[in-house]
Design an enzyme around this catalytic site. Sequence first.
Site, PDB file in Angstrom:
ATOM      1  N   ASP A   1      56.021 -43.300 -27.152  1.00  0.00           N
ATOM      2  CA  ASP A   1      54.698 -42.678 -27.031  1.00  0.00           C
ATOM      3  C   ASP A   1      54.589 -41.717 -25.841  1.00  0.00           C
ATOM      4  OD1 ASP A   1      53.500 -43.592 -29.344  1.00  0.00           O
ATOM      5  OD2 ASP A   1      52.925 -45.498 -28.448  1.00  0.00           O
TER       6      ASP A   1
ATOM      7  N   ASP B   1      53.091 -44.048 -36.188  1.00  0.00           N
ATOM      8  CA  ASP B   1      52.414 -43.419 -35.050  1.00  0.00           C
ATOM      9  C   ASP B   1      53.256 -42.306 -34.432  1.00  0.00           C
ATOM     10  OD1 ASP B   1      52.216 -46.215 -35.554  1.00  0.00           O
ATOM     11  OD2 ASP B   1      50.922 -46.489 -33.822  1.00  0.00           O
TER      12      ASP B   1
HETATM   13  N1  GLY Z   1      49.976 -46.394 -31.437  1.00  0.00           N
HETATM   14  C1  GLY Z   1      49.363 -47.677 -31.535  1.00  0.00           C
HETATM   15  C2  GLY Z   1      48.043 -47.668 -32.201  1.00  0.00           C
HETATM   16  O1  GLY Z   1      47.676 -46.776 -32.928  1.00  0.00           O
HETATM   17  O2  GLY Z   1      47.315 -48.626 -31.990  1.00  0.00           O
END
Ligand code: GLY
Length: 381
Positions: free
Chosen positions: A102, A160
Amino acid sequence: MFKVDASIGADSWSAQWVDEIWHKIIGKVERMNESIGADFPYISDNGKYNREEADWWTNGFWPGLIWLVYRESKVEQLKDTATQIEAKMDSVLTEFYPLHHDVGFMWSLSSVAKYKLLGCEDSKRRAMTAASHLVGRYNAKGCFIRAWNQPERVGWAIIDCMMNLPLLYWASQESGDPRFRHVATLHADTTLREFLRPDGSTHHIVCFDPDTGERKEALSGQGYSPDSAWSRGTAWALYGMALSARYTGDDRYLDAAKRAAHFFLANVPDDGLPPWDFRAPWEEGMAMDSSASACAASGMLELSLLVPKGESELYRRAAEKLIFKLNEKYMAWDDSSEEAILKMGTANRPKNTHVNVPMIYGDYFFAEAVCKLRGVHDTFW
Ligand code: GLY
């Protein structure tokens, strides 16, 4: 069923309320800046945002929200706060071990944002460092970017990550080195093949054998079951595929973004607030997720720029109605006891953590969609 009627999206109908909402956002963000300052807010609990450690995946959203407002208001205190947050995240870049996939969410909305707005070379260097880390997570056998760091998750990829790819496309554009883009498109191709279903819904997690690259199984992750449809996952797929389409011009990504958009619109209730999973059984007091709608709306506005005019109207009107509907019922504009902007998000229903509460990325995507509805389409992604 979410109906997109013809009155929605007419310029005369929209310009005024969108402008009013934008000015409420400016006021709210300035107040948030006084109470939150250069810190890492994630979830608002009883009206106050909590604080996270410097490596938390959502840490780009608060500086991103600040930069959206600064871009127009040019209030110096906002710039100072976002700059301080970015510097506080440096410890994560140099410690290495806390880094995860992320880094795209974290450094696109902090460092790429500042670089795009102010041309700051330190910000560019930070974002390039984060992009290099992301490339380093690529598994060449399975053609995916590894999500998390636990040893048992070495072969896991998650939907994600589509939102982390713009950092790589940006890095190729800035450096002239296509390797970042190569990794992004290889991961996007794997996502197309292994995550997206023909109906536009998506798995959250797919596990691969990290040595051979062979697909093993899909897992439910933050969704109800491996074959259900986590609503925020649908939004990540929609917006992420639209961004890959924007950077590459590849129609396969564009088609995937459209499929996800149509699945979202076919399933979101008419008040614009989706359940946490479109295929979870309905129950009293169900967990809902406003952040999914805010992200989907911004993704549809991205999509509206990539398709011919007639089609473009459909996505713009749908996004506009989602924002209009959220604004009717789920905002904390006049609630002085609530620090956040958008109510009713759900972080993780399977773990029962943070259910029906405001979340910093809900606030961010709502504000980003409103910017686009006002005609400001440049993004930090
Ligand atoms: N990337 C984790 C979520 O969307 O909660």
